[in-house]
Design an enzyme around this catalytic site. Structure first.
Site, PDB file in Angstrom:
ATOM      1  N   CYS A 175      28.579  37.887  42.359  1.00  8.44           N
ATOM      2  CA  CYS A 175      29.646  38.541  41.575  1.00  8.44           C
ATOM      3  C   CYS A 175      29.367  38.545  40.077  1.00  8.44           C
ATOM      4  CB  CYS A 175      30.989  37.895  41.871  1.00  8.44           C
ATOM      5  SG  CYS A 175      31.398  37.902  43.615  1.00  8.44           S
ATOM      6  N   HIS A 232      35.780  39.467  36.137  1.00 11.23           N
ATOM      7  CA  HIS A 232      35.461  39.790  37.533  1.00 11.23           C
ATOM      8  C   HIS A 232      36.764  39.941  38.320  1.00 11.23           C
ATOM      9  CE1 HIS A 232      33.945  39.760  41.499  1.00 11.23           C
ATOM     10  NE2 HIS A 232      34.235  38.503  41.762  1.00 11.23           N
ATOM     11  N   ASN A 275      37.905  42.429  46.021  1.00 11.47           N
ATOM     12  CA  ASN A 275      36.729  41.880  45.341  1.00 11.47           C
ATOM     13  C   ASN A 275      35.490  42.669  45.788  1.00 11.47           C
ATOM     14  OD1 ASN A 275      34.585  40.355  44.421  1.00 11.47           O
ATOM     15  ND2 ASN A 275      35.464  38.390  45.025  1.00 11.47           N
TER      16      ASN A 275
END
Ligand code: UT7
Length: 321
Positions: free
Chosen positions: A115, A248, A278
């Site tokens: 990520c 993020h 996500n």
């Protein structure tokens, strides 16, 4: 001195949004109430069968190239951040180069920092451009995380989605990337991992994403605040000179806690997690593209882009858009 500036952004989400209620209808033992109250996620996009990371990357890249007002053939460096590449090799970046019809034999490679991948890829691209070796980079985050989810593990499968975001980064005489900072601590790898591989024609180990959600949560809030402070210090600025924060997009509670810890007003924090869950390396460029296109982020504004993820890795890039 050669600097690197963002010339254009683009993004792509495959298919129709799959809502939390759609997941319940598919037989997952969960609820819209649980998912939205714990994570802020309301929907995600799932790539149809046969659609891979390079397909998503191609669509996002075409949009970024159009926004930059250049031609694909002008790009001499492609870096794709992904943990869900089409193949073990060739790299998704090499596949993307071919799809875009680029024949200039520029460099193309993937980076794997989960990520934090986009923060890593952007930092690497900036260093290539600042060195004078390359003039125009396509930096992409592209993921098909739905392929590595255990759909019987409700603690993880409801959290992730597929998508891609891209930017064109080009040489300039004005600074665009003001500071960056990348970190990793491999000792935390067990709290978020896909502990399997392919060998001798077989999957060895566990090919699905495994996560200790609470451990990741605590780690994420701490390092996202620390690394944002680090890049602001490195640039010789103060937090009140920052126009936008793009953390993020994993969980709205992590996003809000980070903004609060940094003393950044909630209306200066870009949050898109509700729309796509996500998307790992794609989450930062997806949020950046959305906020550029809806007119919130304007030329000359200062934006912190920051990621955290498996490895553990974390990093931030402070840009002047
Ligand atoms: O990119 C970086 C990667 N990931 C992250 O940033 C994620 C970080 N972590 C988180 O976002 C949160 O920890 C989660 C959203 C994953 C979990 O939230 P939580 O508030 O930490 O919940 P929990 O893990 O403590 O689970 C609480 C309860 C458990 O039930 P019991 O044992 O209390 O009866 C779980 O079984 O919620 C249950 N649960 C669910 N219930 C309905 C877990 N998943 C679900 C679900 N639907 N999908």
């Amino acid at each position: 001195m050669i600097y690197a500036r963002i010339a254009g952004t683009g993004s792509y989400l495959p298919g129709e949004p799959v809502t939390n209620d759609d997941l319940v209808a598919r037989g997952i033992e969960t609820s819209d109430e649980w998912i939205s109250s714990r994570t802020g996620i309301r929907a995600r996009h799932l790539a149809p069968e046969g659609v891979s990371a390079s397909d998503l990357a191609e669509q996002a890249s075409l949009r970024a190239i159009e926004a930059a007002g250049c031609e694909a053939g002008d790009i001499d460096l492609i870096i794709v951040a992904t943990s869900t590449p089409d193949f073990i090799f060739p790299s998704t970046a090499a596949l993307l180069q071919s799809r875009l019809g680029i024949r200039n034999e520029g460099a193309a490679f993937d980076v794997q920092a989960v990520c934090s991948g986009f923060a890593y890829a952007l930092t690497v691209a900036e260093k290539f451009i600042a060195s004078g070796s390359h003039k125009r980079a396509l930096v992409v985050g592209a993921e098909t995380f739905s392929r590595i989810l255990d759909w019987n593990d409700r603690g993880t499968c409801v959290l992730f989605g597929d998508g891609a975001g891209a930017i064109v980064l080009e040489a300039s005489d004005r600074p665009g990337v003001l500071a960056s900072a990348l970190h990793a601590d491999g000792s935390h790898s067990p709290i978020l991992c896909v502990p399997g591989t392919v060998a001798a024609g077989q999957v060895l180990g566990d090919p699905f994403l495994r996560m200790d959600g609470q451990a990741v949560f605590k780690f994420a809030v701490k390092v996202l605040a620390d690394v944002a402070n680090e890049v602001v210090d490195r640039a010789g600025l103060s937090m009140d000179e920052i126009d936008w924060l793009i953390p993020h997009q994993a969980n709205i509670r992590i996003i809000n806690s980070t903004g609060k810890k940094l003393g950044i007003d909630a209306d200066k924090v870009i949050a898109t997690v509700s729309m796509h869950g996500n998307t790992s390396a794609a989450s930062i460029p997806l949020a950046l593209d959305l906020a550029v296109r809806d007119g919130r982020i304007k030329r000359g504004q200062k934006v912190i882009l920051e990621g955290v993820g498996g490895g553990f890795t974390w990093g931030a890039v402070l840009i002047e858009y």
